[in-house]
Design a protein around this motif. Sequence first.
Motif, PDB file in Angstrom:
ATOM      1  N   THR A   1      -3.738 113.796 -32.009  1.00  0.00           N
ATOM      2  CA  THR A   1      -2.945 114.039 -31.715  1.00  0.00           C
ATOM      3  C   THR A   1      -2.310 112.812 -32.943  1.00  0.00           C
ATOM      4  O   THR A   1      -1.635 113.157 -33.041  1.00  0.00           O
ATOM      5  CB  THR A   1      -2.291 113.193 -30.514  1.00  0.00           C
ATOM      6  OG1 THR A   1      -2.527 114.498 -29.786  1.00  0.00           O
ATOM      7  CG2 THR A   1      -0.261 113.267 -30.803  1.00  0.00           C
ATOM      8  N   ALA A   2      -2.989 111.422 -32.661  1.00  0.00           N
ATOM      9  CA  ALA A   2      -2.981 110.557 -33.723  1.00  0.00           C
ATOM     10  C   ALA A   2      -3.646 110.868 -34.958  1.00  0.00           C
ATOM     11  O   ALA A   2      -2.429 110.432 -36.049  1.00  0.00           O
ATOM     12  CB  ALA A   2      -3.639 108.912 -33.555  1.00  0.00           C
ATOM     13  N   GLU A   3      -4.117 111.461 -35.235  1.00  0.00           N
ATOM     14  CA  GLU A   3      -5.090 111.925 -36.661  1.00  0.00           C
ATOM     15  C   GLU A   3      -4.044 112.744 -36.979  1.00  0.00           C
ATOM     16  O   GLU A   3      -4.055 112.504 -38.546  1.00  0.00           O
ATOM     17  CB  GLU A   3      -6.217 112.435 -36.726  1.00  0.00           C
ATOM     18  CG  GLU A   3      -7.152 113.091 -37.819  1.00  0.00           C
ATOM     19  CD  GLU A   3      -8.499 113.522 -37.131  1.00  0.00           C
ATOM     20  OE1 GLU A   3      -8.865 114.201 -38.127  1.00  0.00           O
ATOM     21  OE2 GLU A   3      -8.541 113.516 -36.139  1.00  0.00           O
ATOM     22  N   SER A   4      -2.707 113.196 -36.605  1.00  0.00           N
ATOM     23  CA  SER A   4      -2.184 114.722 -37.403  1.00  0.00           C
ATOM     24  C   SER A   4      -0.830 113.521 -37.666  1.00  0.00           C
ATOM     25  O   SER A   4      -0.119 114.439 -38.524  1.00  0.00           O
ATOM     26  CB  SER A   4      -1.472 115.794 -36.032  1.00  0.00           C
ATOM     27  OG  SER A   4      -1.300 115.234 -35.087  1.00  0.00           O
ATOM     28  N   LEU A   5      -0.410 112.256 -37.372  1.00  0.00           N
ATOM     29  CA  LEU A   5       0.756 111.597 -37.141  1.00  0.00           C
ATOM     30  C   LEU A   5       1.078 110.748 -38.390  1.00  0.00           C
ATOM     31  O   LEU A   5       1.700 110.469 -38.737  1.00  0.00           O
ATOM     32  CB  LEU A   5       0.878 110.994 -35.789  1.00  0.00           C
ATOM     33  CG  LEU A   5       0.975 112.181 -34.642  1.00  0.00           C
ATOM     34  CD1 LEU A   5       1.467 111.048 -33.447  1.00  0.00           C
ATOM     35  CD2 LEU A   5       2.794 112.879 -35.388  1.00  0.00           C
ATOM     36  N   TYR A   6      -0.458 110.397 -38.731  1.00  0.00           N
ATOM     37  CA  TYR A   6      -0.674 109.180 -39.681  1.00  0.00           C
ATOM     38  C   TYR A   6      -0.702 110.326 -41.119  1.00  0.00           C
ATOM     39  O   TYR A   6      -0.874 111.425 -41.501  1.00  0.00           O
ATOM     40  CB  TYR A   6      -2.449 108.464 -40.252  1.00  0.00           C
ATOM     41  CG  TYR A   6      -2.522 107.512 -38.931  1.00  0.00           C
ATOM     42  CD1 TYR A   6      -1.303 106.466 -38.752  1.00  0.00           C
ATOM     43  CD2 TYR A   6      -2.857 107.857 -37.811  1.00  0.00           C
ATOM     44  CE1 TYR A   6      -1.403 105.223 -37.760  1.00  0.00           C
ATOM     45  CE2 TYR A   6      -3.119 106.499 -37.036  1.00  0.00           C
ATOM     46  CZ  TYR A   6      -2.763 105.930 -36.795  1.00  0.00           C
ATOM     47  OH  TYR A   6      -2.893 104.815 -35.632  1.00  0.00           O
ATOM     48  N   ALA A   7       0.168 109.169 -42.197  1.00  0.00           N
ATOM     49  CA  ALA A   7       0.945 109.955 -43.553  1.00  0.00           C
ATOM     50  C   ALA A   7      -0.360 110.772 -43.840  1.00  0.00           C
ATOM     51  O   ALA A   7      -1.341 111.249 -44.848  1.00  0.00           O
ATOM     52  CB  ALA A   7       1.604 108.995 -44.102  1.00  0.00           C
ATOM     53  N   ASP A   8      -1.514 108.923 -44.854  1.00  0.00           N
ATOM     54  CA  ASP A   8      -2.955 109.331 -45.309  1.00  0.00           C
ATOM     55  C   ASP A   8      -4.004 108.106 -44.710  1.00  0.00           C
ATOM     56  O   ASP A   8      -3.416 107.508 -43.743  1.00  0.00           O
ATOM     57  CB  ASP A   8      -2.177 109.115 -46.698  1.00  0.00           C
ATOM     58  CG  ASP A   8      -1.593 107.339 -47.074  1.00  0.00           C
ATOM     59  OD1 ASP A   8      -1.911 106.345 -46.241  1.00  0.00           O
ATOM     60  OD2 ASP A   8      -0.224 108.014 -47.466  1.00  0.00           O
ATOM     61  N   ASN A   9      -4.384 108.153 -45.388  1.00  0.00           N
ATOM     62  CA  ASN A   9      -6.320 107.345 -44.901  1.00  0.00           C
ATOM     63  C   ASN A   9      -5.967 106.469 -45.770  1.00  0.00           C
ATOM     64  O   ASN A   9      -7.764 105.344 -46.117  1.00  0.00           O
ATOM     65  CB  ASN A   9      -7.255 108.243 -45.201  1.00  0.00           C
ATOM     66  CG  ASN A   9      -8.146 108.377 -44.642  1.00  0.00           C
ATOM     67  OD1 ASN A   9      -7.688 106.887 -43.940  1.00  0.00           O
ATOM     68  ND2 ASN A   9      -9.770 107.943 -45.482  1.00  0.00           N
ATOM     69  N   SER A  10      -5.156 105.626 -45.521  1.00  0.00           N
ATOM     70  CA  SER A  10      -4.250 104.461 -46.153  1.00  0.00           C
ATOM     71  C   SER A  10      -4.266 103.796 -45.326  1.00  0.00           C
ATOM     72  O   SER A  10      -4.036 103.226 -43.984  1.00  0.00           O
ATOM     73  CB  SER A  10      -3.173 104.138 -47.021  1.00  0.00           C
ATOM     74  OG  SER A  10      -2.432 104.362 -45.991  1.00  0.00           O
ATOM     75  N   PHE A  11      -4.251 102.078 -45.854  1.00  0.00           N
ATOM     76  CA  PHE A  11      -3.271 100.615 -45.148  1.00  0.00           C
ATOM     77  C   PHE A  11      -1.929  99.985 -45.781  1.00  0.00           C
ATOM     78  O   PHE A  11      -2.219  99.764 -46.694  1.00  0.00           O
ATOM     79  CB  PHE A  11      -4.702  99.601 -44.926  1.00  0.00           C
ATOM     80  CG  PHE A  11      -6.013  99.725 -44.981  1.00  0.00           C
ATOM     81  CD1 PHE A  11      -5.967  99.484 -42.863  1.00  0.00           C
ATOM     82  CD2 PHE A  11      -6.967 100.007 -45.813  1.00  0.00           C
ATOM     83  CE1 PHE A  11      -7.430 100.061 -43.225  1.00  0.00           C
ATOM     84  CE2 PHE A  11      -7.908 100.400 -45.460  1.00  0.00           C
ATOM     85  CZ  PHE A  11      -8.412 100.397 -43.687  1.00  0.00           C
ATOM     86  N   PRO A  12      -1.309 100.420 -44.425  1.00  0.00           N
ATOM     87  CA  PRO A  12       0.175 100.920 -45.339  1.00  0.00           C
ATOM     88  C   PRO A  12       0.240  99.162 -45.560  1.00  0.00           C
ATOM     89  O   PRO A  12       0.639  98.403 -45.231  1.00  0.00           O
ATOM     90  CB  PRO A  12       0.890 101.002 -44.560  1.00  0.00           C
ATOM     91  CG  PRO A  12       0.020 102.345 -43.830  1.00  0.00           C
ATOM     92  CD  PRO A  12      -1.614 101.887 -43.682  1.00  0.00           C
ATOM     93  N   GLY A  13       0.505  98.554 -47.032  1.00  0.00           N
ATOM     94  CA  GLY A  13       1.309  97.000 -46.817  1.00  0.00           C
ATOM     95  C   GLY A  13       0.008  96.370 -47.256  1.00  0.00           C
ATOM     96  O   GLY A  13       0.307  94.918 -46.894  1.00  0.00           O
ATOM     97  N   GLY A  14      -0.723  97.127 -46.745  1.00  0.00           N
ATOM     98  CA  GLY A  14      -2.080  95.940 -47.489  1.00  0.00           C
ATOM     99  C   GLY A  14      -2.702  95.457 -45.321  1.00  0.00           C
ATOM    100  O   GLY A  14      -3.247  94.728 -46.221  1.00  0.00           O
ATOM    101  N   SER A  15      -2.356  95.608 -45.237  1.00  0.00           N
ATOM    102  CA  SER A  15      -2.577  95.317 -43.940  1.00  0.00           C
ATOM    103  C   SER A  15      -3.600  95.817 -43.231  1.00  0.00           C
ATOM    104  O   SER A  15      -3.231  96.670 -43.008  1.00  0.00           O
ATOM    105  CB  SER A  15      -0.884  94.391 -43.069  1.00  0.00           C
ATOM    106  OG  SER A  15      -1.494  93.913 -41.674  1.00  0.00           O
TER     107      SER A  15
END
Length: 492
Positions: free
Chosen positions: A197-211
């Motif tokens: 479920t979580a895999e379908s909800l994240y926008a992309d394979n990144s670290f938002p804000g660099g954190s």
Amino acid sequence: MTRTMKKSLKIIIVGIHIGLLGGLSSCETALSPDPTSVITNASFWKTEDDANGALTGLYVKLRSLANLNLFIWGEARSEVMEWGRLSGTLDYDRYYNNTLNPTSAGPTWQTIYSAINDCNLILQYVPGISFASEQSRNTIIAQAYTARAFLYFVLARTWGEVPIRTEPLEGYSPDDIHKARASLVDVFQLIKQDIQTAESLYADNSFPGGSRNYWTKPGLYALKADVYLWTGKKLDGGETDFNVAIEACNQVGQADVALLPNFGDLFKYDNKNNKEIIMAIGNKEFEVGNNYFYNMYSARLPNDLDPITGEVIGQTSGGVVWTVTDLVKDQFTDEDTRKDASFIEWQSETFYPTLIVKGRGVLISGVRYFTSDFIVYRYADVLLMKAEAKNAIGQNPEEEINQIRQRAFQTNFEDYRFVNGSPSANDDAILKERLLELVFEGKRWWDLNRFDKAFEIVPSLQSRQQDRYLEYFPISEQVLSLEPMVKQTAGY
């Protein structure tokens, strides 16, 4: 953090959780028969700031777990630690001597279920809150699902069968609180469902804000690899699960991650959130108390210690309750750059035993604050998980292992180049590599159990091959008294 978020965090910690099985300050107290709060869920879960405050409260719980308990559950019972000789044992000897029992069972699972309840509250209420951005809401929900999967994974590896709670506890109700232990199959089914479920909800394979102090999609993939590697070996998932683990590792590799050129740079206090980190639970000086490395240092310094070295160690108020064993130290060669970046041995060992370098925090005005981040996943760990999964299905793990050794041995690499051998020999090499790479990072006990090597390698277990129940922790008598439907771990 905004004023509204701070208010939300205070509400989450102080108000809603009064009726839960334990918490940040009351994890060892009995349940109140009729808990009440002037702040209700109906009045709280209204705004995006409320949701962010609740998420912050969840990470506070995770940090509380990481300060000591995750290390105790994940490493303390292995061959890594022994008595530090300069202080008492603080009862930590029950871990490395493997003498746990129901009256001396170690940290209870109440603190984990408190954090799980935070996840359940977020999953219950955040979908109904209006957000400026739909993706912002999805990201919060994804983090809650990821955190819940991680927490149940900790539970399952520590106690085996555990109660499943997916609905928030918002008051005292025996029907809601009293749950029997569910089967491992059911627990891992929930873990894998939450990951999906979580895999379908994240926008992309990144670290938002660099954190890298929050759960992200790369962190989720690292967790997914860990889970499927475990079920591939421990729950007969076999080749299917190993292939899922490999693909999850590949997904991590496509994110903004890389091995740092120098191993020691990983743990420098001013180098947090570096590119090797995938998920780390954040700490800051003056913000939280000490973590488990605090009890690996001592306020007592030898008289013959030179001033420069004394400044490196720094003053603390702790004592060396435990330190690394000779069994582990002797497996590091002098050419291995991980040796000095993990621990340092002093000539004045009579007065000051081996100094643990990893996780030693920061020195401020001569005082050491043990506030290093607790690394949950980093890229070297993922590479070694991929090597392990590849070996399990007969593929060559040379590439991944040699990436690790290239950094570790630098110009001496050719003397230590890994060459593919039999599956059994490869497993032994991978397990040792994980020790050298990840020692003191809360991984070793679970690694030994996944490889089925605990009773072969841990000295206190070598004469107890028949006592396989010791793989798990006992349930404390306190928890049994509070949860009458829970039965003691078999064997205890």
